[in-house]
Structure formats: C-alpha cells, structure tokens
Design an enzyme around this catalytic site. Sequence first.
Site, short mmCIF file in Angstrom:
data_model
loop_
_atom_site.label_atom_id
_atom_site.label_comp_id
_atom_site.label_asym_id
_atom_site.label_seq_id
_atom_site.Cartn_x
_atom_site.Cartn_y
_atom_site.Cartn_z
CG ASP A 84 -2.14 -0.92 1.04
OD1 ASP A 84 -2.54 -1.16 -0.12
OD2 ASP A 84 -2.66 -1.42 2.05
CD GLU A 85 4.95 1.85 4.06
OE1 GLU A 85 4.84 2.02 5.28
OE2 GLU A 85 6.01 1.44 3.52
CG LEU A 86 5.76 0.10 -4.32
CD1 LEU A 86 7.09 0.80 -4.16
CD2 LEU A 86 5.97 -1.35 -4.75
#
Length: 392
Positions: A84-86
């Site tokens: 999700d961060e990526l």
Amino acid sequence: MAPSSSAKPLKGPQVFISFRGDDVRKHFISFLDPALRRANINVFIDENEFLGADLANLFTRIEESEIALVIFSKNYADSDWCLDELAKMKERKDQGRLRVIPIFYNLSPSVVKELRQDFGDKFRDMQRRHKHQPERTKKWEEALVSVPDIKGMPLSEQSDRTDNEFINSLVVEIQRLLDYMAVKGTPTREENHHGGSMVPARKLEKEAKKQGVSLVPAKNLDREVTLQGGYMVPSIIPARQLQITHYDNSQKWAWIFINEAPNYEELEVAKMIKIHWLKIVGTYEDTSDLTPGAKYEAVFLVKLEDNAIGWEQPVTLKLKVEQHDGSDDNRVDRNESLKDYIGHNWVDILAGVFVAPPRNKPAKITFTMFQHVTDDKKKGLVVKGVAIRPTN
C-alpha cells in the site's frame, strides 16, 4: 504513526522510508536512520508498523515527503502494508510530487520488476489472499513493475561492500539530491514528470542522471567536510558573488529574497528591472576540490517572469579555464535564446563543460553570460546563481 520520540526534529524536505521490518529493521535500518540524522536529513521511519496505526495517517506522511526510499528485500511483497505504501508512492511520483529512490537489498532489480523467484511467489500469494480487492492488487503490481525502472542502488549478497559502506554512499546520494532540489526549488508537475527523477529545466524532456559526486548547498564558498573526511563541492555560487553590470543601480536591478528548500532559508536573488546591456561574470577560483579527470558543467540558474520582454536576441555564453601558471584553455562561445523560457520556473542555462585538472595543477573557471544589444530594452530576468556539478 510517528518518528521515534528520541529523534531530534529536523527541518527541510522529509525523506520517507518504506521497508519490511522483519528483513531489515534490526540491522540495515538501525544503521541507516542515525546516519541520515547525523547528516541533518529530515527522515521519517514508521516505528509502529505492527501497532495498528491508521493507514490514512501513513499516507499523509508520504504526502508530506519530497523523497522516498523503497528498500526492496526478500519479504517486501509479503506485506500488504508495504505494498500500500508503494502504490501511494507511485501515485505521488506520477503526479511529479515525490522523488523515489529504490534500494535493492540482497535482490536483483529484475527479480522485483519481473516478479520472479521467491519474491514473485510471495506477491502472487498476496494477490490470492486479496482476490476480493482486484483494484488494490492491480495498483500493487503496477507499482512493483514501474518503480524498479527508476535508477536506484542495489546491494547484492555477493557485494564486497558492508552495510555501513553502502549506507554512507546512500547518504551522500540523498544529500546530492536534496542539494539539487535546493538549486531547482520546489518541483511542479511540468518539471518532474519522468517518474520522480530530477529533470533539468533547460531540457524538460531529458531525465537527469544520478551523479557519483556529491554537492552541498553553499551560502558562501566555504568548504564543508563530508562524513568520510573529504571535501564536498559547493553546488551554487550565489548571485551576490557574481559580477552583474549595474547591480547597484536600483533602476536596473533589484535584490530580493526567496525561500528555498531544503531548509527553507532565505536566498538572495537579482531581479532585472530594466536594462539594455547585459553582462554577468562569475569565477570558480580553485578546482582542487573537484575530482581530477571528471567532467563538470557550469550552469546559470535563472528564471524569466511572465512579463519578461526584450529577449528576441539570444544571449552569448562563455566558459574559460585558466591555469594558475597563466596559460588558459579558451572555450568556444555559444548562443542560447531565453525567449522560450518566459513563464517557466527556474531553468539551467549551460555556460560550458570542462574537465577538472589534476589537484596539483588547479585552475580558475570563468563563466560569462552577456548580450550587447543596446537598442533592445530587457526586463524580467531573475538570477539565482551558478551551479558547478558533474555531468556523468
């Protein structure tokens, strides 16, 4: 979601670090975090990955950042949190609002991009576990495929470099990027539309290459010591240290202050009011700080305001290398039209390229921008300074 409470608050652009805690927290990250802070880099590291923190708050931290490090490790794709961060970082990168640096820790970039071997198997397991969220998993895959295309820094298992040695070089690269950001100012979508890499304004379509020599911001030309004990090269000779004809005539030039990253300190620039005769000369007095044999460029950092006029004729640019024994190596003058840059943000105007001489034979570099058209009234040019930086 907050940085460690013991960390000293730092100013300047925030550097967000995305990593898989089980893989790298106890060794690589435990070295990287303090190394960045010792270099006065404003870093955010997620200390609460497994404490039920709000993902929306994490996205806010990414939006607050201007640089992101993605540390790809063997189990990175086994974490929906990391993925999700990526995906969020790819979104910001595509908007031109985030510069992403991929780090490949004991992984080949092709393994990540092509989703091969154990790394790819773990990602496919994640896809199956989240098959009820196809849009989410599609964003994950798109990010995993695209981010490795950005020039990053691999550290393979077969490398002779220790983690500490790699981290020292990484810190230098981040400093170099922050310094480039300081020279260029805050990016816009137009200036940074190549996947987060820095784009020189004089050729917006060409992605700038990462350089192997670090530059540091300089309000003056004092040298600053690196973590390795050597000297860094000043990245910018400010406008005040240039010889600008009629600089002291308030009807021709105004001196104003602007706020610039990374520390948002005031920077004095020269703003043209109205002139006929343009001449700006600067010197770099001693090349002994440069890497012998390496190519460097000298570029004028300027901006032409929306109301700029009088730039139908090109300016002439010249760079001269003068040895301390009195000999010199004259460069061919070049012309460049500034008219096309009216209304743009800061642009680089190349004065010339030179090869750094041996340290025992230092030279003085002189660079000039002039236009001697007396019947052409000019205004709207803003001069920040001159940058000296490696070309490859």
